[in-house]
Design a protein around this motif. Structure first.
Motif, PDB file in Angstrom:
ATOM      1  N   GLU A 181      46.129   6.746  -1.494  1.00  0.00           N
ATOM      2  CA  GLU A 181      46.341   6.104  -2.691  1.00  0.00           C
ATOM      3  C   GLU A 181      45.424   4.622  -2.258  1.00  0.00           C
ATOM      4  N   TYR A 182      45.490   4.427  -1.171  1.00  0.00           N
ATOM      5  CA  TYR A 182      44.741   3.247  -0.667  1.00  0.00           C
ATOM      6  C   TYR A 182      43.258   3.222  -1.058  1.00  0.00           C
ATOM      7  N   HIS A 183      42.701   4.352  -0.951  1.00  0.00           N
ATOM      8  CA  HIS A 183      41.493   4.521  -1.528  1.00  0.00           C
ATOM      9  C   HIS A 183      41.085   4.380  -3.099  1.00  0.00           C
ATOM     10  N   GLN A 184      42.038   4.538  -3.761  1.00  0.00           N
ATOM     11  CA  GLN A 184      41.936   4.762  -5.257  1.00  0.00           C
ATOM     12  C   GLN A 184      41.683   3.335  -5.812  1.00  0.00           C
ATOM     13  N   ASN A 185      40.465   3.422  -6.683  1.00  0.00           N
ATOM     14  CA  ASN A 185      40.274   2.364  -7.282  1.00  0.00           C
ATOM     15  C   ASN A 185      40.186   0.978  -6.409  1.00  0.00           C
ATOM     16  N   PHE A 186      39.562   1.214  -5.218  1.00  0.00           N
ATOM     17  CA  PHE A 186      39.521   0.321  -4.155  1.00  0.00           C
ATOM     18  C   PHE A 186      38.772  -0.806  -4.529  1.00  0.00           C
ATOM     19  N   TYR A 187      37.711  -0.713  -5.261  1.00  0.00           N
ATOM     20  CA  TYR A 187      36.892  -2.040  -5.913  1.00  0.00           C
ATOM     21  C   TYR A 187      37.841  -2.916  -6.536  1.00  0.00           C
ATOM     22  N   LYS A 188      38.839  -2.447  -7.395  1.00  0.00           N
ATOM     23  CA  LYS A 188      39.609  -3.311  -8.022  1.00  0.00           C
ATOM     24  C   LYS A 188      40.837  -3.848  -7.278  1.00  0.00           C
ATOM     25  N   LYS A 189      41.385  -3.221  -6.456  1.00  0.00           N
ATOM     26  CA  LYS A 189      42.404  -3.524  -5.849  1.00  0.00           C
ATOM     27  C   LYS A 189      42.164  -4.423  -4.379  1.00  0.00           C
ATOM     28  N   ASN A 190      40.713  -4.309  -3.957  1.00  0.00           N
ATOM     29  CA  ASN A 190      40.378  -4.898  -2.829  1.00  0.00           C
ATOM     30  C   ASN A 190      38.895  -5.553  -2.991  1.00  0.00           C
ATOM     31  N   ALA A 191      39.192  -6.309  -4.250  1.00  0.00           N
ATOM     32  CA  ALA A 191      37.676  -7.003  -4.676  1.00  0.00           C
ATOM     33  C   ALA A 191      36.651  -7.647  -3.686  1.00  0.00           C
ATOM     34  N   PHE A 192      37.432  -8.515  -2.806  1.00  0.00           N
ATOM     35  CA  PHE A 192      36.690  -9.249  -1.557  1.00  0.00           C
ATOM     36  C   PHE A 192      35.874  -8.359  -0.864  1.00  0.00           C
ATOM     37  N   ARG A 193      36.975  -7.245  -0.343  1.00  0.00           N
ATOM     38  CA  ARG A 193      36.403  -6.584   0.716  1.00  0.00           C
ATOM     39  C   ARG A 193      35.334  -5.326   0.149  1.00  0.00           C
ATOM     40  N   TYR A 194      35.672  -5.126  -1.155  1.00  0.00           N
ATOM     41  CA  TYR A 194      34.618  -4.225  -1.587  1.00  0.00           C
ATOM     42  C   TYR A 194      33.256  -5.030  -1.706  1.00  0.00           C
ATOM     43  N   ALA A 195      33.238  -6.353  -2.087  1.00  0.00           N
ATOM     44  CA  ALA A 195      32.150  -7.020  -2.288  1.00  0.00           C
ATOM     45  C   ALA A 195      31.300  -7.325  -1.041  1.00  0.00           C
ATOM     46  N   LEU A 196      32.210  -7.459   0.115  1.00  0.00           N
ATOM     47  CA  LEU A 196      31.729  -7.713   1.255  1.00  0.00           C
ATOM     48  C   LEU A 196      30.935  -6.262   1.926  1.00  0.00           C
ATOM     49  N   HIS A 197      31.567  -4.935   1.561  1.00  0.00           N
ATOM     50  CA  HIS A 197      30.957  -3.945   1.900  1.00  0.00           C
ATOM     51  C   HIS A 197      29.762  -3.684   1.047  1.00  0.00           C
ATOM     52  N   GLN A 198      29.879  -3.995  -0.015  1.00  0.00           N
ATOM     53  CA  GLN A 198      28.587  -3.834  -1.107  1.00  0.00           C
ATOM     54  C   GLN A 198      27.242  -4.352  -0.385  1.00  0.00           C
ATOM     55  N   GLN A 199      27.506  -5.673  -0.053  1.00  0.00           N
ATOM     56  CA  GLN A 199      26.475  -6.602   0.427  1.00  0.00           C
ATOM     57  C   GLN A 199      26.100  -6.267   1.708  1.00  0.00           C
ATOM     58  N   GLY A 200      27.090  -6.134   2.715  1.00  0.00           N
ATOM     59  CA  GLY A 200      26.862  -6.100   3.923  1.00  0.00           C
ATOM     60  C   GLY A 200      26.204  -4.735   4.401  1.00  0.00           C
ATOM     61  N   SER A 201      26.358  -3.554   3.419  1.00  0.00           N
ATOM     62  CA  SER A 201      25.979  -2.373   3.784  1.00  0.00           C
ATOM     63  C   SER A 201      24.445  -2.172   3.464  1.00  0.00           C
ATOM     64  N   GLY A 202      23.752  -2.863   2.617  1.00  0.00           N
ATOM     65  CA  GLY A 202      22.556  -2.960   2.236  1.00  0.00           C
ATOM     66  C   GLY A 202      22.445  -2.251   0.956  1.00  0.00           C
ATOM     67  N   ARG A 203      23.404  -1.543   0.347  1.00  0.00           N
ATOM     68  CA  ARG A 203      23.234  -1.046  -0.677  1.00  0.00           C
ATOM     69  C   ARG A 203      22.937  -1.649  -2.021  1.00  0.00           C
ATOM     70  N   LEU A 204      23.310  -2.794  -2.141  1.00  0.00           N
ATOM     71  CA  LEU A 204      23.014  -3.505  -3.360  1.00  0.00           C
ATOM     72  C   LEU A 204      21.560  -3.994  -3.418  1.00  0.00           C
TER      73      LEU A 204
END
Length: 326
Positions: free
Chosen positions: A147-170
Motif C-alpha cells: 500500500e505504501y507504493h500506491q499513488n506514491f506521487y500523491k501521498k509523498n509529493a515532496f519525496r516524489y519530486a526529489l526522485h523525479q528531479q534527482g534521477s534525471g528523468r525530468l
C-alpha cells in the motif's frame, strides 16, 4: 463492465520506478484505475524487498484498467513511450537493475500488434540514436505492490519530486519529448511566454495586475480557463497579484518546485498547464494561503463583460458572501 455495458481492458507497462509511472496516466479520461505492482517473475506474491533483490525476475510495473471506448490502447502506448528512455537496457536513469527495465506487457493479440507497430514507428522516427530495447512480453500474473507504493506521487509529493528531479528523468523527458509551443510565440508577448511556458517570474511592482482592483475574474492567458476572482484578491505587499484561493481548486494543479535551491509549491493551470506562480502559507484568511500569481499568466475579464465572454455562470461569485467556498 462499464455503465454502458462494454468491457474494460487492462494494460501493463514497466518504465523503471513504478512511482513515476502512475501520474502520467492518472486522471486521464477513460482510465478507471491504476495499480503499482510486479510482473514477469516466477515468485508468487513477491514483496518489494524480494523484487529489489533481482532474484524473482519481476519488473516494477503499473497495471491500468481503462475503457477503450474513451481512451484507446494506442494512446496509452503513446503516453508510455513519453515517460521512459527506451534505449536503456540496464534500468531507467538512476534506478539500475533488471527490475527497472522497460517493457510492454500485452493481454491479447491486438495489444501485441499495436505495441509492435508503435515500437517500430519509434525506431523509424530517428528520435533516438541508439536501438529501442524495450521488450514486448505476454502479461504474466500481476501482483499489487504494498500500500505504501500506491499513488506514491500523491501521498509523498515532496519525496516524489526529489526522485523525479534527482534521477534525471525530468530533464531527459524535456529534451526528447518537448511540448510543441511554437504556436504560442505568435499569440503571447515575450513576458507572457517566458512566464507561462518557461516557468519565469515577472518583476514585482512592475506588472499589470499587482494593484488592480476592478471587479471580475482572472483567466488563463493561454486557454481562458477561469482561475481567480477579484473577490479573493488582496494587497499582500509582495508586488504581484495575490489571492486567498482559486475560483475552484480543480482549475489548478500544485506541485513541488525545487528550483533555485528552494522548496516551494508551484501553481499551474489545469487545462493549459501554464505556470502561474506559487502558493505560500502566510495568507490572511482562515485557510492561511497566499496565491502569488504572475500578471503575465492572466487575462482580466471585467464583471460587466463576463456574460458576453461566456463566463456568465461565474457571476454567482459576486452574489455570495465574500468568504463563501464552492
Amino acid at each position: 463492465m462499464s455503465e454502458k455495458g462494454w468491457l474494460m481492458e487492462k494494460a501493463a507497462f514497466a518504465g523503471g520506478c513504478f512511482w513515476c509511472m502512475v501520474s502520467p496516466f492518472d486522471e486521464m479520461e477513460g482510465v478507471i484505475s491504476l495499480v503499482s505492482g510486479y510482473l514477469g517473475g516466477d515468485t508468487e506474491f513477491p514483496s518489494y524487498k524480494e523484487v529489489l533483490s533481482g532474484k524473482t525476475g519481476h519488473y516494477e510495473a503499473v497495471e491500468i484498467t481503462f475503457d477503450p471506448k474513451i481512451i484507446p490502447y494506442s494512446r496509452l502506448l503513446e503516453l508510455f513511450w513519453q515517460q521512459i528512455d527506451p534505449t536503456d537496457e540496464g534500468g531507467q536513469f538512476q534506478d539500475r537493475g533488471s527490475m527497472y527495465r522497460t517493457a510492454i506487457f500485452y493481454y491479447n493479440e491486438n495489444q501485441r500488434r499495436e505495441a509492435e507497430a508503435s515500437k517500430e514507428a519509434l525506431s523509424q522516427s530517428s528520435k533516438f540514436q541508439k536501438p529501442i530495447v524495450t521488450e514486448i512480453i505476454p502479461a504474466t500474473p500481476f501482483y499489487p505492490a504494498e500500500e505504501y507504493h500506491q499513488n506514491f506521487y500523491k501521498k509523498n509529493a515532496f519525496r516524489y519530486a526529489l526522485h523525479q528531479q534527482g534521477s534525471g528523468r525530468l530533464e531527459f523527458l524535456k529534451k526528447h519529448w518537448p511540448k510543441d509551443k511554437s504556436h504560442l510565440r505568435e499569440s503571447l508577448t515575450n513576458m507572457q511566454y517566458f512566464v507561462t511556458q518557461e516557468n519565469g517570474t515577472e518583476p514585482p511592482f512592475d506588472n499589470r495586475y499587482w494593484n488592480y482592483d476592478e471587479e471580475g475574474i482572472y483567466v488563463d492567458i493561454v486557454s481562458g480557463e477561469p482561475l481567480f476572482s477579484s473577490r479573493d484578491k488582496y494587497d499582500s505587499g509582495c508586488g504581484w497579484p495575490s489571492f486567498t484561493k482559486p475560483i475552484l481548486s480543480g482549475y489548478i494543479t500544485e506541485q513541488y518546485d525545487l528550483s533555485h535551491r528552494m522548496t516551494r509549491t508551484e501553481v499551474r493551470s489545469k487545462q493549459a498547464d501554464s505556470h502561474l506562480g506559487h502558493v505560500f502559507q502566510d495568507g490572511p484568511t482562515e485557510n492561511g494561503l497566499r496565491y502569488c500569481i504572475n500578471s503575465a499568466a492572466l487575462r482580466f475579464v471585467p464583471k460587466t463583460d463576463m456574460e458576453k465572454e461566456g463566463y456568465g455562470d461565474f457571476l454567482l461569485l459576486f452574489r455570495m458572501p465574500k468568504n463563501h467556498h464552492f
